[in-house]
Design a protein around this motif. Structure first.
Motif, PDB file in Angstrom:
ATOM      1  N   TRP A 140      -7.916   2.257   3.784  1.00 41.35           N
ATOM      2  CA  TRP A 140      -7.419   3.639   3.696  1.00 41.35           C
ATOM      3  C   TRP A 140      -8.587   4.626   3.703  1.00 41.35           C
ATOM      4  CZ3 TRP A 140      -7.252   7.302  -0.679  1.00 41.35           C
ATOM      5  CH2 TRP A 140      -8.091   6.917  -1.739  1.00 41.35           C
ATOM      6  N   TRP A 159      -7.785  -2.566  -2.816  1.00 41.08           N
ATOM      7  CA  TRP A 159      -6.892  -1.696  -2.027  1.00 41.08           C
ATOM      8  C   TRP A 159      -7.099  -1.949  -0.534  1.00 41.08           C
ATOM      9  CZ3 TRP A 159      -2.744  -0.707  -4.174  1.00 41.08           C
ATOM     10  CH2 TRP A 159      -1.862   0.294  -3.718  1.00 41.08           C
ATOM     11  N   PHE A 193     -10.941   8.962   5.376  1.00 43.43           N
ATOM     12  CA  PHE A 193     -10.613   9.667   4.130  1.00 43.43           C
ATOM     13  C   PHE A 193     -11.722   9.484   3.118  1.00 43.43           C
ATOM     14  CE2 PHE A 193      -8.926  10.104  -0.130  1.00 43.43           C
ATOM     15  CZ  PHE A 193      -8.223  11.292  -0.049  1.00 43.43           C
ATOM     16  N   TYR A 204      -6.662   7.352 -11.137  1.00 41.17           N
ATOM     17  CA  TYR A 204      -8.022   7.267 -10.571  1.00 41.17           C
ATOM     18  C   TYR A 204      -8.972   8.156 -11.390  1.00 41.17           C
ATOM     19  CZ  TYR A 204      -7.182  11.842  -8.427  1.00 41.17           C
ATOM     20  OH  TYR A 204      -6.917  13.176  -8.227  1.00 41.17           O
ATOM     21  N   HIS A 223       4.369  -0.580  -6.659  1.00 47.12           N
ATOM     22  CA  HIS A 223       3.609   0.682  -6.625  1.00 47.12           C
ATOM     23  C   HIS A 223       4.343   1.624  -5.684  1.00 47.12           C
ATOM     24  CE1 HIS A 223      -0.019   3.256  -6.484  1.00 47.12           C
ATOM     25  NE2 HIS A 223       0.204   3.364  -5.193  1.00 47.12           N
ATOM     26  N   TRP A 260       5.457   9.815  -8.789  1.00 48.93           N
ATOM     27  CA  TRP A 260       4.154  10.285  -8.308  1.00 48.93           C
ATOM     28  C   TRP A 260       4.353  11.670  -7.683  1.00 48.93           C
ATOM     29  CZ3 TRP A 260       1.222   8.047  -3.450  1.00 48.93           C
ATOM     30  CH2 TRP A 260      -0.132   8.416  -3.504  1.00 48.93           C
ATOM     31  N   GLU A 264       0.839  -1.206   0.000  1.00 50.38           N
ATOM     32  CA  GLU A 264       0.000   0.000   0.000  1.00 50.38           C
ATOM     33  C   GLU A 264       0.875   1.259   0.000  1.00 50.38           C
ATOM     34  OE1 GLU A 264      -2.578   0.438   3.413  1.00 50.38           O
ATOM     35  OE2 GLU A 264      -3.449   2.286   2.631  1.00 50.38           O
ATOM     36  N   ASN A 265       1.885   1.279   0.825  1.00 54.90           N
ATOM     37  CA  ASN A 265       2.763   2.455   0.934  1.00 54.90           C
ATOM     38  C   ASN A 265       4.254   2.145   0.851  1.00 54.90           C
ATOM     39  OD1 ASN A 265       0.823   4.648   1.561  1.00 54.90           O
ATOM     40  ND2 ASN A 265       0.353   3.328   3.311  1.00 54.90           N
ATOM     41  N   ASN A 302       2.218   7.442 -11.740  1.00 51.81           N
ATOM     42  CA  ASN A 302       0.917   7.447 -11.072  1.00 51.81           C
ATOM     43  C   ASN A 302       0.278   8.839 -11.156  1.00 51.81           C
ATOM     44  OD1 ASN A 302      -0.989   5.935  -9.514  1.00 51.81           O
ATOM     45  ND2 ASN A 302      -0.204   6.784  -7.579  1.00 51.81           N
ATOM     46  N   GLU A 303      -0.941   8.896 -11.663  1.00 51.52           N
ATOM     47  CA  GLU A 303      -1.815  10.083 -11.505  1.00 51.52           C
ATOM     48  C   GLU A 303      -1.270  11.390 -12.076  1.00 51.52           C
ATOM     49  OE1 GLU A 303      -2.613  10.184  -7.256  1.00 51.52           O
ATOM     50  OE2 GLU A 303      -3.733   8.315  -7.314  1.00 51.52           O
ATOM     51  N   LYS A 360       6.635   3.215  -2.028  1.00 52.26           N
ATOM     52  CA  LYS A 360       6.531   4.578  -2.547  1.00 52.26           C
ATOM     53  C   LYS A 360       7.866   5.293  -2.340  1.00 52.26           C
ATOM     54  CE  LYS A 360       1.547   4.794  -2.056  1.00 52.26           C
ATOM     55  NZ  LYS A 360       0.383   5.139  -1.202  1.00 52.26           N
ATOM     56  N   GLN A 400      -7.414   2.432 -11.291  1.00 48.28           N
ATOM     57  CA  GLN A 400      -7.369   2.266  -9.830  1.00 48.28           C
ATOM     58  C   GLN A 400      -8.658   1.635  -9.297  1.00 48.28           C
ATOM     59  OE1 GLN A 400      -6.075   5.757  -7.683  1.00 48.28           O
ATOM     60  NE2 GLN A 400      -4.086   5.807  -8.703  1.00 48.28           N
ATOM     61  N   HIS A 438     -11.215   3.183  -7.492  1.00 48.66           N
ATOM     62  CA  HIS A 438     -11.770   3.681  -6.222  1.00 48.66           C
ATOM     63  C   HIS A 438     -13.169   4.194  -6.514  1.00 48.66           C
ATOM     64  CE1 HIS A 438      -8.112   3.091  -4.025  1.00 48.66           C
ATOM     65  NE2 HIS A 438      -7.427   3.795  -4.906  1.00 48.66           N
ATOM     66  N   GLU A 498      -6.510  -0.874  -7.713  1.00 43.39           N
ATOM     67  CA  GLU A 498      -6.762  -0.416  -6.333  1.00 43.39           C
ATOM     68  C   GLU A 498      -8.257  -0.467  -6.025  1.00 43.39           C
ATOM     69  OE1 GLU A 498      -4.910   3.396  -5.527  1.00 43.39           O
ATOM     70  OE2 GLU A 498      -3.176   2.950  -6.787  1.00 43.39           O
TER      71      GLU A 498
HETATM   72  C1  HAH Z   1      -4.439   6.269  -4.623  1.00 37.28           C
HETATM   73  N1  HAH Z   1      -4.728   7.608  -4.940  1.00 37.28           N
HETATM   74  C2  HAH Z   1      -2.932   6.011  -4.640  1.00 37.28           C
HETATM   75  O1  HAH Z   1      -2.536   5.525  -5.911  1.00 37.28           O
HETATM   76  C3  HAH Z   1      -2.499   5.030  -3.573  1.00 37.28           C
HETATM   77  O2  HAH Z   1      -1.098   4.975  -3.568  1.00 37.28           O
HETATM   78  C4  HAH Z   1      -2.977   5.442  -2.206  1.00 37.28           C
HETATM   79  O3  HAH Z   1      -2.546   4.520  -1.228  1.00 37.28           O
HETATM   80  C5  HAH Z   1      -4.441   5.568  -2.217  1.00 37.28           C
HETATM   81  C6  HAH Z   1      -5.076   5.939  -3.344  1.00 37.28           C
HETATM   82  C7  HAH Z   1      -6.098   7.913  -5.128  1.00 37.28           C
HETATM   83  C8  HAH Z   1      -6.520   9.259  -4.737  1.00 37.28           C
HETATM   84  C9  HAH Z   1      -5.791  10.088  -3.903  1.00 37.28           C
HETATM   85  O4  HAH Z   1      -4.623   9.703  -3.405  1.00 37.28           O
HETATM   86  C10 HAH Z   1      -6.257  11.373  -3.567  1.00 37.28           C
HETATM   87  C11 HAH Z   1      -7.441  11.796  -4.054  1.00 37.28           C
HETATM   88  C12 HAH Z   1      -8.162  10.977  -4.857  1.00 37.28           C
HETATM   89  C13 HAH Z   1      -7.699   9.720  -5.188  1.00 37.28           C
END
Ligand code: HAH
Length: 337
Positions: free
Chosen positions: A304, A296, A308, A184, A86, A90, A49-50, A138-139, A53, A215, A217, A246
């Motif tokens: 996570w 995830w 959040f 994401y 992962h 980033w 997860e972390n 990433n992102e 990084k 991802q 989410h 994720e």
């Molecule tokens: C992900 N980002 C990251 O890729 C991952 O490394 C982290 O643990 C959790 C989510 C998604 C994300 C964010 O960090 C912030 C805002 C929206 C989405």
């Protein structure tokens, strides 16, 4: 059936999906222990997860700390799991020193590229042949309508080509690793178009990139199944493989800020079951392009999404509950055969 029996009688998730895709979970130092049995029985891939990084692996310049990441890789090997890496480049969870000189001014393009290369070649090189897929970048796509790339230190200092450089450095370090662009809101039609455009331009420049990480989410209503399908089709049209990297399904809509729930409501539970069932039924159609699906997290006792993006709020986005027992969603997505 009592709880223990139902836990023992359920099929292994990754066995059920062995003809479809790898089934993965993000782990951390706590869950690798607390969810060990679930991981071993139901998953055949893990992601840190972390712990892989940049801020974790290279907190200070040239001072790498691989201890925990090494343990995760050893765990994967011991239990015959694949390991996803992962992440290498980033805008977040990357230490400030990367972007600064020793006297505190902004690093030059050359310095940052050198540091990026050192980071990537050291990390990817260390796990060469042991990490099958890397999230290289990433992102970097912006969420707004008018901006293409997200504003970041990398973009400001290096310029747009930091993206292709990252892939080239990773490929140099392990020519067999599969290299992914990961993001994401990847099913949001406009952002999907931008991700497509970015990756297409990389392919046109012969950049070594092998897949797109969606991802995943998501929540109970968004994105729609149609949007998810359209995104899969669009990314697959580039001839690359897709991984859901994720996945989790939040029980809260983006407008729902409630913090008083001690458990998900009956309606949330029903919707989540239906959502997981429909989602997996759809992605099974795409087994030729989707090679891996990673959640995830493992079970709802840790996610996570607790706190959040809303502080003081628990979430229940996964397939195993707070007691690590399979939810009905699990049963629904493993009983299709
Ligand atoms: C992900 N980002 C990251 O890729 C991952 O490394 C982290 O643990 C959790 C989510 C998604 C994300 C964010 O960090 C912030 C805002 C929206 C989405």
């Amino acid at each position: 059936m009592n709880q223990l029996q139902s836990k023992l009688n359920i099929p292994s998730f990754s066995d059920v999906y062995s003809d479809y895709f790898s089934i993965g979970a993000a782990i951390n130092q706590r869950t690798i222990k607390s969810s060990k049995q679930l991981l071993i029985r139901h998953f055949n891939s893990i992601t840190a997860e972390n712990e892989m990084k940049p801020e974790n692996l290279q907190p200070d310049e040239n001072k790498f700390s691989f201890e925990i990441a090494d343990q995760f890789v050893a765990f994967a090997e011991e239990h015959h799991m694949k390991m996803r890496g992962h992440t290498l480049v980033w805008h977040n969870q990357t230490p400030d020193w990367m972007f600064k000189t020793q006297d505190g001014s902004v690093a030059s393009r050359e310095l940052l590229l050198n540091r990026m290369k050192t980071h990537i070649s050291t990390v990817v090189g260390r796990y060469k042949g042991r990490i099958h897929s890397w999230d290289v970048v990433n992102e970097v796509i912006d969420d707004s309508e008018d901006l293409f790339l997200r504003k970041s230190n990398y973009l400001e200092i290096v310029g747009e080509d930091f993206i292709e450089k990252a892939f080239r450095f990773a490929h140099e370090a392990d020519s067999k690793a599969l290299l992914f662009y990961n993001d994401y809101n990847e099913c949001h039609p406009q952002k999907c178009d931008k991700i497509y455009k970015l990756v297409k331009s990389l392919l046109e420049k012969q950049v070594p990139i092998h897949g797109i990480g969606m991802q995943g989410h998501w929540n109970l209503t968004s994105p729609t199944l149609d949007n998810i399908r359209a995104a899969i089709e669009k990314y697959a049209s580039l001839g690359l493989q897709i991984q859901l990297t994720e996945l989790d399904i939040s029980v809260f809509d983006s407008t729902d800020g409630r913090t008083d729930l001690k458990e998900p409501t009956t309606e949330m539970i029903a919707l989540q079951e239906e959502r997981y069932e429909q989602l997996f039924s759809m992605i099974r159609e795409y087994r030729d392009v989707i090679s891996s699906v990673t959640f995830w997290g493992v079970a709802d006792d840790y996610t996570w999404l607790d706190n959040f993006p809303v502080k003081g709020r628990k979430n229940w986005p996964l397939l195993f509950d707070v007691n690590q027992l399979p939810k009905k969603s699990f049963q629904k997505i493993t009983s299709f055969r």
